[in-house]
Design a protein around this motif. Structure first.
Motif, PDB file in Angstrom:
ATOM      1  N   ARG A 454     -38.796 -24.173  -5.544  1.00  0.00           N
ATOM      2  CA  ARG A 454     -38.797 -24.759  -6.888  1.00  0.00           C
ATOM      3  C   ARG A 454     -37.662 -24.223  -7.752  1.00  0.00           C
ATOM      4  NH1 ARG A 454     -44.312 -24.273  -5.566  1.00  0.00           N
ATOM      5  NH2 ARG A 454     -45.536 -26.176  -5.862  1.00  0.00           N
ATOM      6  N   ARG A 455     -37.270 -22.967  -7.504  1.00  0.00           N
ATOM      7  CA  ARG A 455     -36.177 -22.384  -8.278  1.00  0.00           C
ATOM      8  C   ARG A 455     -35.466 -21.328  -7.445  1.00  0.00           C
ATOM      9  NH1 ARG A 455     -37.393 -17.299 -10.075  1.00  0.00           N
ATOM     10  NH2 ARG A 455     -39.601 -16.681  -9.981  1.00  0.00           N
ATOM     11  N   LEU A 456     -34.228 -21.062  -7.804  1.00  0.00           N
ATOM     12  CA  LEU A 456     -33.438 -20.019  -7.166  1.00  0.00           C
ATOM     13  C   LEU A 456     -33.912 -18.662  -7.677  1.00  0.00           C
ATOM     14  CD1 LEU A 456     -30.866 -19.974  -5.273  1.00  0.00           C
ATOM     15  CD2 LEU A 456     -29.537 -19.644  -7.362  1.00  0.00           C
ATOM     16  N   ILE A 457     -33.925 -17.657  -6.799  1.00  0.00           N
ATOM     17  CA  ILE A 457     -34.255 -16.297  -7.229  1.00  0.00           C
ATOM     18  C   ILE A 457     -33.056 -15.382  -6.969  1.00  0.00           C
ATOM     19  CG2 ILE A 457     -36.744 -16.552  -6.908  1.00  0.00           C
ATOM     20  CD1 ILE A 457     -34.938 -14.486  -4.368  1.00  0.00           C
ATOM     21  N   ASP A 458     -33.077 -14.220  -7.594  1.00  0.00           N
ATOM     22  CA  ASP A 458     -32.071 -13.191  -7.346  1.00  0.00           C
ATOM     23  C   ASP A 458     -32.628 -12.270  -6.273  1.00  0.00           C
ATOM     24  OD1 ASP A 458     -30.341 -11.071  -7.264  1.00  0.00           O
ATOM     25  OD2 ASP A 458     -30.572 -10.503  -9.379  1.00  0.00           O
ATOM     26  N   PRO A 459     -32.111 -12.326  -5.043  1.00  0.00           N
ATOM     27  CA  PRO A 459     -32.700 -11.544  -3.949  1.00  0.00           C
ATOM     28  C   PRO A 459     -32.583 -10.036  -4.140  1.00  0.00           C
ATOM     29  CG  PRO A 459     -30.674 -12.600  -3.243  1.00  0.00           C
ATOM     30  CD  PRO A 459     -30.991 -13.155  -4.585  1.00  0.00           C
ATOM     31  N   PHE A 460     -31.694  -9.586  -5.036  1.00  0.00           N
ATOM     32  CA  PHE A 460     -31.598  -8.163  -5.306  1.00  0.00           C
ATOM     33  C   PHE A 460     -32.703  -7.697  -6.253  1.00  0.00           C
ATOM     34  CE2 PHE A 460     -27.357  -9.573  -4.132  1.00  0.00           C
ATOM     35  CZ  PHE A 460     -27.000  -8.634  -3.185  1.00  0.00           C
ATOM     36  N   ALA A 461     -33.314  -8.633  -6.948  1.00  0.00           N
ATOM     37  CA  ALA A 461     -34.399  -8.311  -7.876  1.00  0.00           C
ATOM     38  C   ALA A 461     -35.751  -8.824  -7.403  1.00  0.00           C
ATOM     39  CB  ALA A 461     -34.088  -8.889  -9.264  1.00  0.00           C
ATOM     40  N   ASP A 462     -35.753  -9.776  -6.463  1.00  0.00           N
ATOM     41  CA  ASP A 462     -36.989 -10.413  -6.011  1.00  0.00           C
ATOM     42  C   ASP A 462     -36.899 -10.601  -4.505  1.00  0.00           C
ATOM     43  OD1 ASP A 462     -39.137 -12.042  -5.393  1.00  0.00           O
ATOM     44  OD2 ASP A 462     -38.708 -13.565  -6.893  1.00  0.00           O
ATOM     45  N   THR A 463     -37.636  -9.791  -3.767  1.00  0.00           N
ATOM     46  CA  THR A 463     -37.626  -9.879  -2.302  1.00  0.00           C
ATOM     47  C   THR A 463     -38.844 -10.617  -1.776  1.00  0.00           C
ATOM     48  OG1 THR A 463     -38.727  -7.718  -2.164  1.00  0.00           O
ATOM     49  CG2 THR A 463     -36.312  -7.729  -2.084  1.00  0.00           C
ATOM     50  N   SER A 464     -39.651 -11.184  -2.683  1.00  0.00           N
ATOM     51  CA  SER A 464     -40.938 -11.764  -2.303  1.00  0.00           C
ATOM     52  C   SER A 464     -41.063 -13.239  -2.643  1.00  0.00           C
ATOM     53  CB  SER A 464     -42.075 -10.977  -2.983  1.00  0.00           C
ATOM     54  OG  SER A 464     -42.063  -9.628  -2.585  1.00  0.00           O
ATOM     55  N   ALA A 465     -39.931 -13.938  -2.804  1.00  0.00           N
ATOM     56  CA  ALA A 465     -39.948 -15.383  -3.100  1.00  0.00           C
ATOM     57  C   ALA A 465     -40.828 -15.696  -4.300  1.00  0.00           C
ATOM     58  CB  ALA A 465     -40.386 -16.190  -1.879  1.00  0.00           C
ATOM     59  N   GLY A 466     -40.588 -14.960  -5.384  1.00  0.00           N
ATOM     60  CA  GLY A 466     -41.371 -15.191  -6.588  1.00  0.00           C
ATOM     61  C   GLY A 466     -42.760 -14.592  -6.538  1.00  0.00           C
ATOM     62  N   GLY A 467     -43.007 -13.667  -5.612  1.00  0.00           N
ATOM     63  CA  GLY A 467     -44.308 -13.030  -5.489  1.00  0.00           C
ATOM     64  C   GLY A 467     -45.237 -13.689  -4.504  1.00  0.00           C
ATOM     65  N   ALA A 468     -44.727 -14.678  -3.755  1.00  0.00           N
ATOM     66  CA  ALA A 468     -45.597 -15.441  -2.846  1.00  0.00           C
ATOM     67  C   ALA A 468     -45.717 -14.817  -1.463  1.00  0.00           C
ATOM     68  CB  ALA A 468     -45.067 -16.867  -2.713  1.00  0.00           C
ATOM     69  N   TYR A 469     -44.659 -14.151  -0.991  1.00  0.00           N
ATOM     70  CA  TYR A 469     -44.622 -13.633   0.370  1.00  0.00           C
ATOM     71  C   TYR A 469     -44.399 -12.121   0.355  1.00  0.00           C
ATOM     72  CZ  TYR A 469     -43.443 -18.585   1.081  1.00  0.00           C
ATOM     73  OH  TYR A 469     -43.433 -19.949   1.048  1.00  0.00           O
ATOM     74  N   PRO A 470     -44.914 -11.409   1.347  1.00  0.00           N
ATOM     75  CA  PRO A 470     -44.610  -9.980   1.413  1.00  0.00           C
ATOM     76  C   PRO A 470     -43.100  -9.738   1.427  1.00  0.00           C
ATOM     77  CG  PRO A 470     -46.403 -10.504   2.904  1.00  0.00           C
ATOM     78  CD  PRO A 470     -45.879 -11.819   2.394  1.00  0.00           C
ATOM     79  N   GLY A 471     -42.692  -8.728   0.679  1.00  0.00           N
ATOM     80  CA  GLY A 471     -41.268  -8.460   0.509  1.00  0.00           C
ATOM     81  C   GLY A 471     -40.508  -8.392   1.818  1.00  0.00           C
ATOM     82  N   GLY A 472     -39.403  -9.125   1.889  1.00  0.00           N
ATOM     83  CA  GLY A 472     -38.559  -9.145   3.072  1.00  0.00           C
ATOM     84  C   GLY A 472     -38.747 -10.353   3.953  1.00  0.00           C
ATOM     85  N   ASP A 473     -39.874 -11.033   3.838  1.00  0.00           N
ATOM     86  CA  ASP A 473     -40.112 -12.191   4.704  1.00  0.00           C
ATOM     87  C   ASP A 473     -39.060 -13.286   4.518  1.00  0.00           C
ATOM     88  OD1 ASP A 473     -41.767 -13.603   6.653  1.00  0.00           O
ATOM     89  OD2 ASP A 473     -42.332 -14.915   5.006  1.00  0.00           O
ATOM     90  N   PRO A 474     -38.554 -13.553   3.304  1.00  0.00           N
ATOM     91  CA  PRO A 474     -37.660 -14.702   3.134  1.00  0.00           C
ATOM     92  C   PRO A 474     -36.224 -14.506   3.629  1.00  0.00           C
ATOM     93  CG  PRO A 474     -38.849 -14.190   1.093  1.00  0.00           C
ATOM     94  CD  PRO A 474     -39.004 -13.025   2.009  1.00  0.00           C
ATOM     95  N   PHE A 475     -35.764 -13.266   3.802  1.00  0.00           N
ATOM     96  CA  PHE A 475     -34.357 -13.117   4.209  1.00  0.00           C
ATOM     97  C   PHE A 475     -34.128 -11.769   4.871  1.00  0.00           C
ATOM     98  CE2 PHE A 475     -34.700 -11.967  -0.300  1.00  0.00           C
ATOM     99  CZ  PHE A 475     -34.171 -10.684  -0.323  1.00  0.00           C
ATOM    100  N   LEU A 476     -33.143 -11.762   5.771  1.00  0.00           N
ATOM    101  CA  LEU A 476     -32.666 -10.536   6.410  1.00  0.00           C
ATOM    102  C   LEU A 476     -31.334 -10.089   5.843  1.00  0.00           C
ATOM    103  CD1 LEU A 476     -33.249 -10.900  10.285  1.00  0.00           C
ATOM    104  CD2 LEU A 476     -34.396  -9.311   8.738  1.00  0.00           C
ATOM    105  N   LEU A 477     -30.534 -11.048   5.364  1.00  0.00           N
ATOM    106  CA  LEU A 477     -29.213 -10.763   4.819  1.00  0.00           C
ATOM    107  C   LEU A 477     -29.225 -10.954   3.307  1.00  0.00           C
ATOM    108  CD1 LEU A 477     -26.883 -12.547   7.417  1.00  0.00           C
ATOM    109  CD2 LEU A 477     -27.077 -10.077   7.048  1.00  0.00           C
ATOM    110  N   TYR A 478     -28.608 -10.015   2.611  1.00  0.00           N
ATOM    111  CA  TYR A 478     -28.415 -10.148   1.167  1.00  0.00           C
ATOM    112  C   TYR A 478     -27.070 -10.828   0.899  1.00  0.00           C
ATOM    113  CZ  TYR A 478     -32.253  -6.820   0.367  1.00  0.00           C
ATOM    114  OH  TYR A 478     -33.485  -6.197   0.319  1.00  0.00           O
ATOM    115  N   PRO A 479     -26.988 -11.634  -0.153  1.00  0.00           N
ATOM    116  CA  PRO A 479     -25.704 -12.273  -0.493  1.00  0.00           C
ATOM    117  C   PRO A 479     -24.823 -11.303  -1.279  1.00  0.00           C
ATOM    118  CG  PRO A 479     -27.425 -13.025  -1.991  1.00  0.00           C
ATOM    119  CD  PRO A 479     -28.088 -12.097  -1.022  1.00  0.00           C
ATOM    120  N   GLY A 480     -23.938 -10.613  -0.570  1.00  0.00           N
ATOM    121  CA  GLY A 480     -23.120  -9.587  -1.194  1.00  0.00           C
ATOM    122  C   GLY A 480     -21.973 -10.147  -2.004  1.00  0.00           C
ATOM    123  N   GLU A 481     -21.217  -9.240  -2.579  1.00  0.00           N
ATOM    124  CA  GLU A 481     -20.101  -9.626  -3.453  1.00  0.00           C
ATOM    125  C   GLU A 481     -19.031 -10.380  -2.664  1.00  0.00           C
ATOM    126  OE1 GLU A 481     -18.874  -5.876  -4.927  1.00  0.00           O
ATOM    127  OE2 GLU A 481     -20.682  -5.555  -6.151  1.00  0.00           O
ATOM    128  N   GLY A 482     -18.444 -11.369  -3.323  1.00  0.00           N
ATOM    129  CA  GLY A 482     -17.339 -12.094  -2.722  1.00  0.00           C
ATOM    130  C   GLY A 482     -17.721 -12.964  -1.540  1.00  0.00           C
TER     131      GLY A 482
END
Length: 552
Positions: A454-482
């Motif tokens: 429904r909306r974009l989240i900041d993966p550095f501040a939200d690792t739980s897809a808005g609080g729906a999933y245990p932290g880390g389930d939505p991604f393995l890679l963080y979108p780093g600088e550049g």
């Protein structure tokens, strides 16, 4: 320096601020095959102080003696609002919301950082022997005060090198790359030059976990999307309607396939032909009219068995099959009907399957599910089975299937939640080998949205897809600088898991399968619903197999 504490630990330890970490056992590693990446950590705790001033910033210097390369990362804490569901097993480090170690932020040469003042943190060191390495390497780590230049800690770690390379991963491994999330996070136009550059960087990085198959958005995948909602279109196909007929262009898809070849991806996985959790509707396609307007066709308001959608597929699928057969090879293409159908969806899934069954004859069609009845009734030929349902399929007499896990596989089985021990995450490699499973799938490599997109989240501040999933389930890679992918501890755990599978495969070829299984059984056995509570069990298996390979 007085008051500082340091511990050298292995990559299976998650360094929590409040607990002194388990030290590395030199008898168990690190040990690497040529070309394989292994890791260790230097954990540090500053002296108690009332301010940063007497401590200052720290520089990490890494040098290598021998045929290898090394990189340093700062292990950063990330917020986890949901470490585990309220009812869960005891296989978690903690179950309270808070800050957990996960992000591996690269330390550039000469860069200094502020250490965690209120507890333990760590510097992560990755070492990769060269592919022609024929002797051990020594990695020296110096932690130095930026202000005084004084060494705070110095350690030289021997990395034992096995002078041969591991075989390629012998199973299919796919982690769903969400191309739209990358475009949305970096605020770049879909399939612009910058988007293509970012896609290449993330695809290349994914090879580090042995990913050899990629979800390919020929059309926007209809997954993890709220009913009536549409995600940012990422359609590779160019579709034009002329005189009631459809004409298909494959230029962007061809570029995608070439990118896959460049980074070493072997298989492609096409999006689902119907929506998730019931196959009730169709995906949305972007179609250009004769007047040049591009509009959405089909979607949530089009039933799965709508005659107009079948007529469209009768033109799309043959054209797509011909192109893929010529440009890639259909034997390396996977198709989907609908994701995660349940027994309650049997009728709807069956109707959707009939829409495409004849069009996909001779192709490999896979779908994720957890209920045996859907396979027993003949609706799914090649199931991707939830890890907590694997035993039910075995009991029903089915051969070992592909395996997946996600948010609901939380009891007894391996998973990749941030709050779980690394050993629990890494165990999946040996489990897939022991069970003879031909493939592994996970839905979240780069999912940077909340639940149902429904909306974009900041993966550095939200690792739980808005609080729906245990932290880390939505991604393995963080979108780093550049536009650079930044790894997580869990990314490295999956990489190590797949290297475990490769090691076991090599040992099977040399020593025989029964001998390898005996080594696993000596450490408690490795069924899908058991992971080693002692993390060093994983390292003991590795050491035993390598010693046996050398002896053989």
């Amino acid at each position: 320096m007085a008051g500082w504490s340091f511990v050298v630990s292995d990559a299976l330890e998650k360094v929590l601020p409040e607990a002194e970490p388990r030290p590395l056992d030199a008898r168990l590693g690190p040990i690497a095959f040529a070309g394989e990446t292994v890791a260790f950590q230097v954990a540090l705790r500053p002296p108690a102080t009332r301010s940063l001033t007497p401590i200052g910033r720290v520089c990490a210097e890494v040098s290598v003696s021998g045929p290898a390369t090394a990189r340093a990362f700062r292990v950063e804490l990330v917020p986890v609002s949901l470490p585990a569901f309220p009812v869960h097993d005891d296989g978690y480090l903690r179950d309270a919301p808070g800050l957990y170690p996960d992000l591996l932020r690269p330390i550039e040469p000469g860069e200094a950082f502020v250490p965690l003042l209120a507890g333990w943190s760590s510097v992560w060191i990755e070492v990769t022997p060269l592919t022609d390495a024929d002797r051990d390497a020594a990695v020296t780590v110096v932690l130095r005060s930026e202000s005084t230049g004084e060494p705070l800690f110095e350690h030289t770690q021997r990395v034992e090198v096995v002078a041969e390379t591991l075989p390629e991963l012998g199973i299919v491994h796919t982690e769903w790359l969400h191309a739209d999330a990358l475009a949305d996070h970096y605020r770049v136009e879909v399939f612009s030059p910058e988007h293509w550059r970012i896609l290449e960087a993330f695809l290349a990085e994914s090879r580090g976990i042995g990913m050899n198959t990629v979800l390919t958005p020929a059309w926007t995948p209809p997954i993890d999307t709220a009913v009536g909602h549409y995600r940012t279109p990422v359609q590779l196909l160019d579709i034009e309607e002329r005189d009631g007929r459809f004409v298909f262009g494959f230029e962007r898809l061809e570029r995608w396939l070439e990118l896959c070849r460049t980074v070493g991806i072997r298989n492609v996985e096409l999006p689902h032909f119907f929506t998730q959790w019931g196959a009730a509707s169709t995906p949305a396609f972007l179609v250009r009219s004769e007047g040049g307007d591009v509009r959405r066709r089909f979607g949530w308001d089009t039933p799965a068995d709508a005659p107009e959608y079948r007529a469209f597929l009768e033109q799309l699928v043959p054209a797509l099959r011909r192109f893929l057969d010529d440009a890639w090879g259909l034997d390396r293409v996977f198709f989907h009907v609908s994701d995660e159908p349940t027994a309650a969806d049997r009728a709807g899934y069956g109707r959707a399957r009939e829409v495409v069954a004849d069009l996909l004859e001779g192709c490999t069609v896979i779908d994720a599910l957890s209920e045996v009845e859907l396979v027993r009734s003949g609706l799914v030929d090649d199931p991707v089975v939830a890890s907590d349902a694997v035993h039910a399929f075995a009991d029903a007499g089915f051969p070992p299937p592909w395996v997946y896990y996600c948010v609901t596989q939380q009891d007894a089985v391996s998973n990749r939640f941030i709050a779980q021990p690394t050993a629990r995450t890494r165990a999946i490699g040996a489990q897939l080998f022991a069970g003879g499973h031909p493939g592994f799938l996970h839905w979240g490599l780069t999912f940077y949205y909340d639940q149902h997109s429904r909306r974009l989240i900041d993966p550095f501040a939200d690792t739980s897809a808005g609080g729906a999933y245990p932290g880390g389930d939505p991604f393995l890679l963080y979108p780093g600088e550049g536009g650079r992918p930044w790894r997580s501890i869990r990314f490295r755990a999956i990489a190590d898991a797949m290297d475990d599978h490769r090691t076991l495969t090599l040992a099977e070829r040399r020593l025989g399968r029964e001998a390898v299984l005996r080594v696993l059984e000596a450490e408690g056995g490795w069924p899908m619903d058991h992971w080693p509570r002692d993390p060093e069990a994983i390292l003991r298996v590795r050491r035993t197999l390598i010693d046996a390979l050398r002896a053989a």
